[in-house]
Design a protein around this motif. Structure first.
Motif, PDB file in Angstrom:
ATOM      1  N   PRO A  28       0.829  -1.203   0.000  1.00  0.00           N
ATOM      2  CA  PRO A  28       0.000   0.000   0.000  1.00  0.00           C
ATOM      3  C   PRO A  28       0.863   1.253   0.000  1.00  0.00           C
ATOM      4  N   VAL A  29       0.279   2.327  -0.458  1.00  0.00           N
ATOM      5  CA  VAL A  29       0.986   3.598  -0.581  1.00  0.00           C
ATOM      6  C   VAL A  29       0.385   4.604   0.401  1.00  0.00           C
ATOM      7  N   VAL A  30       1.247   5.311   1.116  1.00  0.00           N
ATOM      8  CA  VAL A  30       0.802   6.372   2.007  1.00  0.00           C
ATOM      9  C   VAL A  30       1.320   7.695   1.461  1.00  0.00           C
ATOM     10  N   GLU A  31       0.446   8.675   1.425  1.00  0.00           N
ATOM     11  CA  GLU A  31       0.788  10.009   0.926  1.00  0.00           C
ATOM     12  C   GLU A  31       0.672  11.009   2.063  1.00  0.00           C
ATOM     13  N   LYS A 165      11.492  15.547   6.946  1.00  0.00           N
ATOM     14  CA  LYS A 165      11.625  14.640   8.082  1.00  0.00           C
ATOM     15  C   LYS A 165      10.273  14.372   8.731  1.00  0.00           C
ATOM     16  N   SER A 166       9.450  15.417   8.846  1.00  0.00           N
ATOM     17  CA  SER A 166       8.126  15.262   9.431  1.00  0.00           C
ATOM     18  C   SER A 166       7.268  14.317   8.602  1.00  0.00           C
ATOM     19  N   ALA A 167       7.324  14.458   7.274  1.00  0.00           N
ATOM     20  CA  ALA A 167       6.543  13.586   6.396  1.00  0.00           C
ATOM     21  C   ALA A 167       6.971  12.137   6.559  1.00  0.00           C
ATOM     22  N   ARG A 172       6.089   6.574   8.619  1.00  0.00           N
ATOM     23  CA  ARG A 172       6.536   5.412   9.392  1.00  0.00           C
ATOM     24  C   ARG A 172       5.510   5.041  10.459  1.00  0.00           C
ATOM     25  N   ASP A 173       4.886   6.022  11.050  1.00  0.00           N
ATOM     26  CA  ASP A 173       3.842   5.728  12.032  1.00  0.00           C
ATOM     27  C   ASP A 173       2.695   4.950  11.389  1.00  0.00           C
ATOM     28  N   TYR A 174       2.280   5.374  10.207  1.00  0.00           N
ATOM     29  CA  TYR A 174       1.184   4.678   9.522  1.00  0.00           C
ATOM     30  C   TYR A 174       1.602   3.279   9.087  1.00  0.00           C
ATOM     31  N   ALA A 175       2.843   3.159   8.647  1.00  0.00           N
ATOM     32  CA  ALA A 175       3.325   1.832   8.263  1.00  0.00           C
ATOM     33  C   ALA A 175       3.309   0.888   9.461  1.00  0.00           C
ATOM     34  N   GLY A 179       1.096  -2.631  10.137  1.00  0.00           N
ATOM     35  CA  GLY A 179       1.800  -3.903  10.204  1.00  0.00           C
ATOM     36  C   GLY A 179       2.995  -4.012   9.286  1.00  0.00           C
ATOM     37  N   TYR A 180       3.522  -2.878   8.796  1.00  0.00           N
ATOM     38  CA  TYR A 180       4.690  -2.888   7.923  1.00  0.00           C
ATOM     39  C   TYR A 180       5.891  -2.341   8.682  1.00  0.00           C
ATOM     40  N   THR A 181       7.067  -2.743   8.244  1.00  0.00           N
ATOM     41  CA  THR A 181       8.286  -2.400   8.986  1.00  0.00           C
ATOM     42  C   THR A 181       9.145  -1.344   8.315  1.00  0.00           C
ATOM     43  N   ASN A 182       8.906  -1.057   7.036  1.00  0.00           N
ATOM     44  CA  ASN A 182       9.790  -0.124   6.351  1.00  0.00           C
ATOM     45  C   ASN A 182       9.024   0.661   5.293  1.00  0.00           C
ATOM     46  N   LEU A 183       9.734   1.586   4.651  1.00  0.00           N
ATOM     47  CA  LEU A 183       9.142   2.427   3.619  1.00  0.00           C
ATOM     48  C   LEU A 183      10.063   2.496   2.410  1.00  0.00           C
ATOM     49  N   ARG A 184       9.457   2.748   1.259  1.00  0.00           N
ATOM     50  CA  ARG A 184      10.223   3.064   0.054  1.00  0.00           C
ATOM     51  C   ARG A 184       9.689   4.375  -0.507  1.00  0.00           C
ATOM     52  N   LEU A 185      10.560   5.368  -0.598  1.00  0.00           N
ATOM     53  CA  LEU A 185      10.130   6.661  -1.108  1.00  0.00           C
ATOM     54  C   LEU A 185       9.839   6.549  -2.596  1.00  0.00           C
TER      55      LEU A 185
END
Length: 237
Positions: A28-31, A165-167, A172-175, A179-185
């Motif tokens: 999933p994608v978070v914006e 940094k805030s974004a 990361r909080d939403y991830a 139930g996700y551990t990381n992000l990809r920009l």
């Protein structure tokens, strides 16, 4: 201002100036939209100054106004303000009427002419004295000053870094909550926000008086430089 959009997606398209870039995603994608404002001291101000005159004919009104406006501009030049920092912002000629409440036709009063200039002041400490000198020279329209910075690149850089940094922290909080551990920009888009000068309201212009002991007080305060960006991240495991 912060806003969040969370969506499951197989493909995300990021608009660009030259072409659309498609990035395949599995999670999933978070914006996140984040904004930051950095406060700093202004180093310049803009003042509007002008003259309004009235005469029975349009020609005479324009002539009277030109004579008085010449004195105002001469005062500005005498204060050391460069010609390129003085710009005419408007010349208006209008017929003036007195309107009555007894249903009688309006009475013609003459013609009003207003000539206004926008003046850039690069010495904040001299704003009060400049306003007083303008009124002494015949200016009867004063607005401003509007404070700003000539160069706010450093402040904009700080605001940009803080917003980014805030974004990421929010993403990361939403991830984590999902139930996700990381992000990809995936993309970052910055909304251009020009610094808006902050006005000092000279509300009672009649109170401006030129005396040897007192100069119109001016407090420049601080001005804000803002950055707003939108970042999209794919949630990964």
């Amino acid at each position: 201002m912060k806003s969040v959009l969370l969506a499951a997606s197989a493909l995300i398209a990021t608009p660009a100036l030259a072409a659309n870039v498609d990035i395949a995603v599995q999670g999933p994608v978070v914006e996140i939209t984040a904004s930051e404002t950095v406060q700093s001291e202004p180093d310049r101000a803009t003042v509007g100054a002008g003259v309004t005159t009235r005469a029975r004919t349009a020609v005479q009104a324009m002539r009277d106004n030109a004579n008085k406006m010449d004195a105002v501009i001469g005062q500005l030049r005498g204060l050391g303000i460069a010609r390129e920092d003085i710009q005419t912002s408007g010349v208006n000629l209008n017929a003036a009427f007195q309107y009555n409440n007894n249903n009688t036709p309006p009475v013609f009063q003459g013609y009003d002419v207003t000539n206004q200039v926008s003046v850039t002041l690069k010495d904040i400490a001299k704003i009060g004295a400049t306003l007083d000198a303008l009124v002494a020279a015949g200016a009867n329209n004063i607005n401003g000053p509007y404070f700003s910075r000539d160069d706010d690149k450093a402040q904009r850089g700080i605001a940009r870094e803080t917003a980014f940094k805030s974004a990421e922290e929010q993403a990361r909080d939403y991830a984590r909550m999902a139930g996700y551990t990381n992000l990809r920009l995936l993309s970052v888009e910055e909304t251009l926000q020009r610094g808006v000068p902050i006005p000092f309201d000279v509300a009672n212009q009649a109170a401006i008086r030129v005396t040897a002991a007192k100069v119109t007080p001016i407090e420049p305060g601080r001005v804000g430089t803002s950055v707003q960006l939108t970042a999209k991240y794919e949630m990964t495991r």
